[in-house]
Write an enzyme that holds these catalytic residues in place. Structure first.
Site, PDB file in Angstrom:
ATOM      1  N   GLY A  89      30.425  38.317  36.382  1.00 41.39           N
ATOM      2  CA  GLY A  89      30.250  39.355  37.416  1.00 41.39           C
ATOM      3  C   GLY A  89      31.457  39.483  38.314  1.00 41.39           C
ATOM      4  CG  ASP A 119      39.550  31.935  46.881  1.00 41.03           C
ATOM      5  OD1 ASP A 119      39.466  32.905  46.100  1.00 41.03           O
ATOM      6  OD2 ASP A 119      40.588  31.257  47.010  1.00 41.03           O
ATOM      7  NE  ARG A 170      40.498  46.818  38.507  1.00 41.02           N
ATOM      8  CZ  ARG A 170      40.119  45.624  38.060  1.00 41.02           C
ATOM      9  NH1 ARG A 170      41.026  44.732  37.709  1.00 41.02           N
ATOM     10  NH2 ARG A 170      38.853  45.305  37.988  1.00 41.02           N
ATOM     11  CG  ASP A 246      35.062  38.028  31.060  1.00 38.54           C
ATOM     12  OD1 ASP A 246      35.245  37.417  29.995  1.00 38.54           O
ATOM     13  OD2 ASP A 246      35.661  37.743  32.113  1.00 38.54           O
ATOM     14  CG  ASN A 247      39.186  39.647  31.370  1.00 42.13           C
ATOM     15  OD1 ASN A 247      38.505  39.848  32.371  1.00 42.13           O
ATOM     16  ND2 ASN A 247      39.861  38.543  31.180  1.00 42.13           N
ATOM     17  CG  ASP A 256      39.892  42.133  34.700  1.00 46.04           C
ATOM     18  OD1 ASP A 256      39.926  43.041  35.556  1.00 46.04           O
ATOM     19  OD2 ASP A 256      38.914  41.386  34.537  1.00 46.04           O
TER      20      ASP A 256
HETATM   21  P1  AMP Z   1      39.352  36.813  35.529  1.00 39.91           P
HETATM   22  O1  AMP Z   1      39.872  35.655  34.753  1.00 39.91           O
HETATM   23  O2  AMP Z   1      40.177  37.179  36.742  1.00 39.91           O
HETATM   24  O3  AMP Z   1      39.025  37.985  34.674  1.00 39.91           O
HETATM   25  O4  AMP Z   1      37.986  36.304  36.155  1.00 39.91           O
HETATM   26  C1  AMP Z   1      36.897  35.795  35.403  1.00 39.91           C
HETATM   27  C2  AMP Z   1      35.691  35.744  36.285  1.00 39.91           C
HETATM   28  O5  AMP Z   1      35.906  34.863  37.403  1.00 39.91           O
HETATM   29  C3  AMP Z   1      35.291  37.074  36.881  1.00 39.91           C
HETATM   30  O6  AMP Z   1      33.898  37.076  37.005  1.00 39.91           O
HETATM   31  C4  AMP Z   1      35.980  37.051  38.230  1.00 39.91           C
HETATM   32  O7  AMP Z   1      35.375  37.907  39.169  1.00 39.91           O
HETATM   33  C5  AMP Z   1      35.809  35.584  38.617  1.00 39.91           C
HETATM   34  N1  AMP Z   1      36.873  35.127  39.520  1.00 39.91           N
HETATM   35  C6  AMP Z   1      38.176  34.961  39.216  1.00 39.91           C
HETATM   36  N2  AMP Z   1      38.862  34.529  40.280  1.00 39.91           N
HETATM   37  C7  AMP Z   1      37.970  34.417  41.298  1.00 39.91           C
HETATM   38  C8  AMP Z   1      38.057  34.009  42.674  1.00 39.91           C
HETATM   39  N3  AMP Z   1      39.213  33.641  43.216  1.00 39.91           N
HETATM   40  N4  AMP Z   1      36.924  34.026  43.388  1.00 39.91           N
HETATM   41  C9  AMP Z   1      35.746  34.382  42.844  1.00 39.91           C
HETATM   42  N5  AMP Z   1      35.604  34.767  41.579  1.00 39.91           N
HETATM   43  C10 AMP Z   1      36.694  34.780  40.802  1.00 39.91           C
HETATM   44 MG    MG Z   2      38.230  39.510  34.447  1.00 39.02          MG
END
Ligand code: AMP
Ligand code: MG
Length: 471
Positions: A89, A119, A170, A246-247, A256
């Site tokens: 999510g 965070d 974005r 998810d990306n 992403d």
């Molecule tokens: P990502 O690798 O950026 O696509 O993130 C994978 C998942 O982790 C997604 O659900 C992001 O919303 C969540 N996520 C990544 N970084 C953070 C963060 N700093 N705080 C909270 N959720 C994160």
């Molecule tokens: Mg992502």
């Protein structure tokens, strides 16, 4: 704009709350300050953004939503590195609604119910990478999310070191991911799975709405769009780095931007993400991975479409990809896509770019200009290059050259250029972010002085360069 957004709507919020999303108020950044506003995109989408308007800065930095916005965190799940990861999510970004034909998403706006241990923040470093990366990919003529504005702050955010918190506005045709469907399928919640797929069709493929076999047809579109996207990425040498489900967007947009990069020399096994120990997301693996991601998507549709029908669509992916890749290479080389010399020329182009010190994405620009002097050191005078020119030049279709030139980059968005831009921005000097983005507005084939000044030569030992996922 604008603190009035006349055509604002929030179709996603018409889905049932708590099942598809949670309402969340963004959390403010300390001492927010504009890094850059993409005025060209703002004008195209919604009208000018007034950088002196404190209300707009407060809104774009998460302090105070504009009245039209409907900030929500969407729920989705996903497969990460080939393993089922369960619920993910929006952990650090919020859907705000739709305006000017785009969904607006504020990334880095604080914790949400899906933040898990995170965070909820984005750091300036990664926000700049996404800001410039997505505009560069757009300038290359590739479907992608867009970057509207970037704000930095004094909010401290802990990563490997203490960094500055930032927000990125974005825009995307749609932020729906394969994971949005996987979420309900893997909970065996077919009622809401159906709701999600109908919503996706409404948003992305409204011409299918009235067809009895619309889910099957929508899947065919997802296959086609993702094969097209892979054709684009592979032709330009883009490595996404984290092609988890998810990306992966249902819209076929690049989504992403994390540890992404461009090929330096041409190498199938080029891995950019340092947590990718097995090379799952190496450059040459991307079409295969997208095919695998599409099989995850197909599985979610099994309650509604016969498996043999889904399989038939899925099996089309490799050929669709090959055609897309060949078409893209032909477009970039100003050749007709049915030219029977094309496969040999592609082979020759990629072969000569295996030479260390040659930057694959630049080759098109050099070839189209027959630019011997500008050519990377490694290629100058190389027999293979001369052979390629003699094979390729007579085949070029003069009519196709202007379009090919328009999407051939005159400068590389190299990781060392980005590192230099980021270092300056961390010291409050945002001029490079602005000038690179403005140059992209004029086109990727434009000469760009900032890129020349900052691009320079790579760090001494570039071969070991990998990017951290931390963002
Ligand atoms: P990502 O690798 O950026 O696509 O993130 C994978 C998942 O982790 C997604 O659900 C992001 O919303 C969540 N996520 C990544 N970084 C953070 C963060 N700093 N705080 C909270 N959720 C994160
Ligand atoms: Mg992502």
């Amino acid at each position: 704009m604008t603190n009035r957004l006349p055509d604002w709507s929030a179709p996603y919020c018409e889905l049932p709350e708590d099942i598809f999303y949670k309402k969340v108020s963004p959390s403010p950044l300390i001492n927010p300050c504009w890094v850059d506003i993409n005025h060209a995109l703002a004008n195209e989408v919604n009208g000018p953004i007034d950088s002196t308007d404190q209300k707009i800065l407060r809104a774009f930095s998460g302090s105070e939503s504009l009245p039209e916005w409907s900030p929500v965190a969407q729920v989705y799940s996903g497969h990460q590195f080939g393993q089922w990861a369960g619920q993910l999510g929006d952990g650090r970004g919020l859907y705000l609604g739709v305006s000017g034909g785009y969904e607006w998403h504020l990334k880095g706006s604080g914790r949400t119910p899906y933040s898990r241990s995170g965070d909820g923040r984005s750091v300036l470093r990664s926000a700049i990478r996404e800001y410039l990366g997505s505009e560069y990919i757009h300038a290359l003529g590739i479907p992608t999310t867009r970057a509207l504005a970037l704000v930095t702050s004094d909010t401290p955010v802990q990563r490997e070191t203490l960094e500055r918190g930032a927000t990125l506005m974005r825009l995307a045709k749609s932020h729906l991911r394969i994971g949005h469907l996987e979420h309900f399928y893997h909970r065996n919640d077919h009622e809401h799975l159906r709701g999600m797929i109908e919503f996706a069709i409404n948003q992305l493929d409204p011409d299918l709405i009235d067809l009895p076999d619309r889910v099957e047809q929508a899947f065919q579109r997802y296959i086609e769009r993702s094969a097209q996207l892979m054709g684009h990425w592979m032709a330009v040498g883009f490595v996404h780095g984290v092609m988890n489900t998810d990306n992966t967007a249902l819209s076929g947009e690049t989504l992403d931007y994390g540890p992404y990069g461009f090929l330096t020399s041409y190498r199938d096994d080029y891995v950019i993400n340092h947590t990718d120990h097995t090379g799952r997301y190496a450059y040459g693996q991307q079409p295969r991975v997208m095919h695998w991601n599409m099989s995850c998507l197909a599985e979610t549709l099994t309650p509604f479409v016969r498996v043999d029908r889904l399989r038939a669509s899925l099996d089309r992916f490799p050929d669709l990809y090959q055609t897309a890749y060949r078409t893209q290479m032909a477009n970039r080389l100003a050749l007709e896509s049915d030219n029977d010399k094309l496969p040999g020329i592609i082979q020759a182009v990629t072969n000569i770019c295996e030479t260390p010190g040659v930057y694959y994405p630049e080759i098109f620009n050099y070839l189209l200009r027959e630019d011997w002097m500008g050519l990377s050191q490694g290629l100058r005078g190389l027999d293979a290059y001369e052979q390629l020119l003699s094979q390729w030049s007579p085949e070029v279709s003069k009519d196709l050259v202007p379009d090919a030139r328009a999407v051939s980059p005159s400068w590389m968005l190299s990781h060392w250029l980005l590192d230099r831009v980021i270092r300056a921005a961390e010291g409050d000097d945002f001029t490079a972010v602005k000038s690179l983005r403005e140059s992209l507005e004029r086109g990727i084939s434009e000469e760009c002085q900032s890129a020349k000044d900052l691009g320079g030569s790579p760090p001494a030992d570039d071969s070991a360069y990998h990017l951290s996922c931390s963002s």
